[in-house]
Design a protein around this motif. Structure first.
Motif, PDB file in Angstrom:
ATOM      1  N   THR A  48     -18.962 -14.434 -36.399  1.00 14.76           N
ATOM      2  CA  THR A  48     -18.958 -14.881 -37.785  1.00 14.76           C
ATOM      3  C   THR A  48     -18.331 -13.793 -38.650  1.00 14.76           C
ATOM      4  O   THR A  48     -18.946 -12.754 -38.889  1.00 14.76           O
ATOM      5  CB  THR A  48     -20.387 -15.156 -38.297  1.00 14.76           C
ATOM      6  N   HIS A  50     -17.245 -11.914 -42.057  1.00 15.92           N
ATOM      7  CA  HIS A  50     -17.799 -11.896 -43.408  1.00 15.92           C
ATOM      8  C   HIS A  50     -17.006 -10.948 -44.294  1.00 15.92           C
ATOM      9  O   HIS A  50     -16.891  -9.762 -44.005  1.00 15.92           O
ATOM     10  CB  HIS A  50     -19.270 -11.486 -43.410  1.00 15.92           C
ATOM     11  N   GLN A  75      -8.117 -16.636 -37.545  1.00 11.13           N
ATOM     12  CA  GLN A  75      -8.339 -17.737 -38.487  1.00 11.13           C
ATOM     13  C   GLN A  75      -8.168 -17.303 -39.938  1.00 11.13           C
ATOM     14  O   GLN A  75      -8.522 -16.187 -40.307  1.00 11.13           O
ATOM     15  CB  GLN A  75      -9.771 -18.270 -38.346  1.00 11.13           C
ATOM     16  N   TYR A  77      -9.460 -17.118 -43.601  1.00 13.89           N
ATOM     17  CA  TYR A  77     -10.830 -16.921 -44.072  1.00 13.89           C
ATOM     18  C   TYR A  77     -10.965 -17.462 -45.486  1.00 13.89           C
ATOM     19  O   TYR A  77     -10.084 -17.258 -46.327  1.00 13.89           O
ATOM     20  CB  TYR A  77     -11.178 -15.427 -44.052  1.00 13.89           C
ATOM     21  N   GLU A  81     -16.229 -21.037 -47.734  1.00 13.20           N
ATOM     22  CA  GLU A  81     -16.537 -21.822 -46.538  1.00 13.20           C
ATOM     23  C   GLU A  81     -16.616 -20.896 -45.324  1.00 13.20           C
ATOM     24  O   GLU A  81     -15.770 -20.922 -44.429  1.00 13.20           O
ATOM     25  CB  GLU A  81     -15.458 -22.890 -46.313  1.00 13.20           C
ATOM     26  N   GLN A  82     -17.638 -20.064 -45.291  1.00 12.07           N
ATOM     27  CA  GLN A  82     -17.799 -19.117 -44.196  1.00 12.07           C
ATOM     28  C   GLN A  82     -18.313 -19.851 -42.958  1.00 12.07           C
ATOM     29  O   GLN A  82     -19.188 -20.691 -43.054  1.00 12.07           O
ATOM     30  CB  GLN A  82     -18.742 -18.007 -44.627  1.00 12.07           C
ATOM     31  N   ARG A  83     -17.735 -19.501 -41.802  1.00 14.81           N
ATOM     32  CA  ARG A  83     -18.031 -20.236 -40.577  1.00 14.81           C
ATOM     33  C   ARG A  83     -18.408 -19.307 -39.436  1.00 14.81           C
ATOM     34  O   ARG A  83     -17.990 -18.161 -39.398  1.00 14.81           O
ATOM     35  CB  ARG A  83     -16.800 -21.016 -40.130  1.00 14.81           C
ATOM     36  N   THR A  84     -19.134 -19.877 -38.505  1.00 16.25           N
ATOM     37  CA  THR A  84     -19.390 -19.226 -37.224  1.00 16.25           C
ATOM     38  C   THR A  84     -18.525 -19.921 -36.189  1.00 16.25           C
ATOM     39  O   THR A  84     -18.459 -21.154 -36.142  1.00 16.25           O
ATOM     40  CB  THR A  84     -20.883 -19.344 -36.841  1.00 16.25           C
ATOM     41  N   TYR A  85     -17.859 -19.115 -35.356  1.00 16.33           N
ATOM     42  CA  TYR A  85     -16.972 -19.653 -34.328  1.00 16.33           C
ATOM     43  C   TYR A  85     -17.621 -19.460 -32.964  1.00 16.33           C
ATOM     44  O   TYR A  85     -17.789 -18.330 -32.505  1.00 16.33           O
ATOM     45  CB  TYR A  85     -15.611 -18.949 -34.387  1.00 16.33           C
TER      46      TYR A  85
END
Length: 159
Positions: A48, A50, A75, A77, A81-85
């Motif tokens: 993730t 940040h 990716q 950023y 819309e912060q994401r975990t991959y």
């Protein structure tokens, strides 16, 4: 339970603590984690990124001892819309003894002032929160939240 897990996973913090994002420029902040635990495989199951408002791109690369590099994350950023991959289905997301991982945060500062690293929203951060097992393999063994602001407690966070 009487049936203990063979390994525990933990959230490890990687990245760089002290940096500057130059005004009117793209700035790439890179740090490399060379785990102290070198006796067995480290399984990376998710990452993730940040950053704060000027964060634009994140990259996470595994560096093999052979010189080969494997990009696990590359990716755009978006702070909103912060994401975990997830990486658990990626057989290449295993760090062998002697190998390292490199994380890169790219910032796009369109303002007239430099932005410095810090904890406030108007500051910037370059962190990769990495879920991996065994627990403690990418840090000094402290799980996320334990003395997180103490650089000496996080062996894979660079100053």
């Amino acid at each position: 339970t009487s049936h203990k897990r063979p390994q525990d996973a933990a959230l490890h913090v990687l990245g760089k603590l002290s940096f500057q994002v130059v005004a009117h420029q793209k700035t790439h902040i890179t740090s490399t984690c060379r785990p102290a635990r070198r006796t067995g495989e480290i399984h990376i199951t998710a990452v993730t990124p940040h950053m704060h408002r000027t964060g634009a791109h994140s990259k996470f690369v595994l560096n093999r001892t052979s010189g080969e590099t494997i990009t696990l994350l590359d990716q755009t950023y978006d702070y909103q819309e912060q994401r975990t991959y997830p990486l658990w289905q990626t057989s290449e997301a295993v760090l062998n003894p002697g190998e390292s991982v490199t994380s890169t945060c790219t910032f796009d500062n369109g303002t007239d002032a430099a932005i410095f690293s810090g904890d406030l929203e108007e500051d910037e951060m370059c962190r990769m929160f990495v879920l991996a097992w065994p627990a403690g393999s990418l840090s000094s063994g402290l799980p996320f939240g334990a003395l997180i602001n103490q650089p000496d407690d996080l062996t894979c966070v660079e100053l």
